[in-house]
Design an enzyme around this catalytic site. Sequence first.
Site, short mmCIF file in Angstrom:
data_model
loop_
_atom_site.label_atom_id
_atom_site.label_comp_id
_atom_site.label_asym_id
_atom_site.label_seq_id
_atom_site.Cartn_x
_atom_site.Cartn_y
_atom_site.Cartn_z
CG HIS A 8 -12.88 -6.09 5.15
ND1 HIS A 8 -13.08 -4.67 4.88
CD2 HIS A 8 -12.56 -6.08 6.40
CE1 HIS A 8 -12.76 -3.88 6.17
NE2 HIS A 8 -12.52 -4.86 7.14
CD GLU A 31 -5.15 5.79 4.40
OE1 GLU A 31 -6.41 5.28 4.72
OE2 GLU A 31 -4.83 5.56 3.31
CE LYS A 34 -2.96 -2.88 -0.11
NZ LYS A 34 -2.69 -3.60 -1.28
NE ARG A 77 -8.85 -10.04 -6.95
CZ ARG A 77 -8.69 -8.97 -5.89
NH1 ARG A 77 -7.57 -8.86 -5.68
NH2 ARG A 77 -9.61 -8.71 -5.37
C1 MV4 Z 1 -10.69 3.00 4.79
C2 MV4 Z 1 -11.87 3.38 5.47
C3 MV4 Z 1 -11.84 4.59 6.29
N1 MV4 Z 1 -11.11 5.45 6.20
N2 MV4 Z 1 -9.73 3.98 5.09
C4 MV4 Z 1 -11.27 -1.44 4.11
C5 MV4 Z 1 -10.81 -2.27 2.89
C6 MV4 Z 1 -9.39 -1.61 2.50
N3 MV4 Z 1 -9.20 -1.80 1.04
C7 MV4 Z 1 -9.72 -0.19 2.98
N4 MV4 Z 1 -11.03 -0.12 3.88
C8 MV4 Z 1 -11.10 0.98 4.30
N5 MV4 Z 1 -10.15 1.86 4.37
C9 MV4 Z 1 -9.90 4.95 5.59
N6 MV4 Z 1 -8.97 6.08 5.68
C10 MV4 Z 1 -12.65 2.43 5.61
C11 MV4 Z 1 -12.37 1.09 5.05
C12 MV4 Z 1 -13.44 0.14 4.89
C13 MV4 Z 1 -14.03 -0.34 4.00
C14 MV4 Z 1 -13.70 0.13 2.65
C15 MV4 Z 1 -14.41 -0.40 1.34
C16 MV4 Z 1 -15.34 -1.42 1.69
C17 MV4 Z 1 -15.64 -1.69 2.97
C18 MV4 Z 1 -15.20 -1.19 4.27
C19 MV4 Z 1 -15.58 -1.64 5.24
C20 MV4 Z 1 -14.93 -1.31 6.36
C21 MV4 Z 1 -13.86 -0.28 6.34
#
Ligand code: MV4
Length: 501
Positions: free
Chosen positions: A237, A202, A118, A294
């Site tokens: 997730h 973050e 990341k 992918r």
């Molecule tokens: C976040 C977020 C809130 N704020 N980043 C979860 C999976 C990963 N790809 C990144 N994710 C998140 N990052 C910040 N700065 C909330 C999530 C997140 C989320 C993101 C996408 C889809 C579902 C989610 C469920 C919980 C948290």
Amino acid sequence: MSKINKILIANRGEIALRIMRTARELNIQTVAIFSEADRNSPHVRFADEAICIGPPPSHQSYLLGDKIIEICQKLNVDAIHPGYGFLSENAAFCKKVIEAGLIFIGPSPESIELMGDKLTSKHTVAKYNIPMVPGTPDAVTDRSIAKEKSLEIGYPVLIKASGGGGGKGMRVVEKEEDFDEQMDRAVSEAITSFGNGAVFIEKYITAPKHIEIQVLGDQHGNVVHLFERECSIQRRHQKVVEEAPSAVLTPEIREAMGRCAVDVAKACNYYGAGTVEFIVDEHLDFYFLEMNTRLQVEHPVTELITGIDLVKEMIRIAEGESISFKQEDIHIQGHAIEIRVCAEDPRNNFLPDVGTLNTYIRPEGNGVRVDDGFEQGMAIPIFYDPMIAKLITYGKNREEAIVKMIRAIDEFKISGIQTTLPFCKFVMQHEAFLSGNFDTRFISLYYSPELLDELPDAEEEMLAAALANFLMTNKKTNNSTIANSTTIENSNWKANRLAYR
Ligand code: MV4
């Protein structure tokens, strides 16, 4: 340019079949691999050749990269399609495939490596003006420095593992007092899960929508995007419902996100199919999170709204051809929704439910696509992902796609195991989903198992209404009620059938 005559599909189930179908349309020979648990799977029968690769556990079968490469050499295979999961984002495997003189149908090992981490991915895209959530640009190790940064960013903050992805190794910190504890947990989780203790911080976006952009790049530096997929309805997730286009994006934001995604792909010299993941806040401000290198599970919704076969494009790109269309040639046509039918019990905390598909009858008809890899009578192996099928509907607009989805869910007959179908029907009928105004909190805000048994059941409602009408109209003429009933004649045939029974 190097023509592909034979592809080995290093995967199983629905995605293996999905890839083989396109290969056949392109007159390309297919080789399946299968574990001992998948001997009777449709993907094995569909292939021109099939090789048993080992015992059921993935580490002894679908993850045996060297063995897969050996099979390719023995069978004169030109190219490997990894599908999703398993070896699909393994840069070392990709590199070995190429070194063995084979074609990897996907991106370069360098792109996989850059986007797999990341922090590296953030640095890679830094030269473009990609909006990112406020946070630390590098890994933090010192707790007191980390705490200082968090105060600057402003609580709540999120501690993320650089080697993570898909939500693993994330820790929300609501207030400063909790910081040390959460940081320690995040670091040790990162070490045990990814062998890399690097974490960064973050600003925590509290009600984000997950919206991702499909991209395609070729080996000549062309990159296009194929619009967005809205994937906010997730559990642990794992996506459960995906749709395209998003009900809330404006054409302007869509275009800005599309351009951003193309820049992300260009930043890592991307070729093949990829997905750029964003979170979108309540003001529709969007932030780049990560790139998945992918073909994704939910790619069919993009295929339906664009008319493009993503696997066909992937294969042509891998042969060295240019993308078959230009950005300005493609437009969103209609609306598509996908639900994941998983062997999980939505009444019992979505626990995996293993067993045999005693009944398995697929929905069919106008606007319905089912991508699956099982048949009636088969056991769902415990060794792999619990997804049984993807049910995708397509309509000229969102309402039509939803109506078709509810119809198709009712038509899908599965017995022997519990599935996510009732939960998906709940989503389709929920006002937050219907309004388009929902985010990643959907399940925690709106779902509890009791609600599944209170679903408005179309048939029952129709029956009740028809019966009520029938009784009201014919109260006084008891002798020839049925023959004289116009109410029942005028109502829907299914209600009639039920009422007469
Ligand atoms: C976040 C977020 C809130 N704020 N980043 C979860 C999976 C990963 N790809 C990144 N994710 C998140 N990052 C910040 N700065 C909330 C999530 C997140 C989320 C993101 C996408 C889809 C579902 C989610 C469920 C919980 C948290």
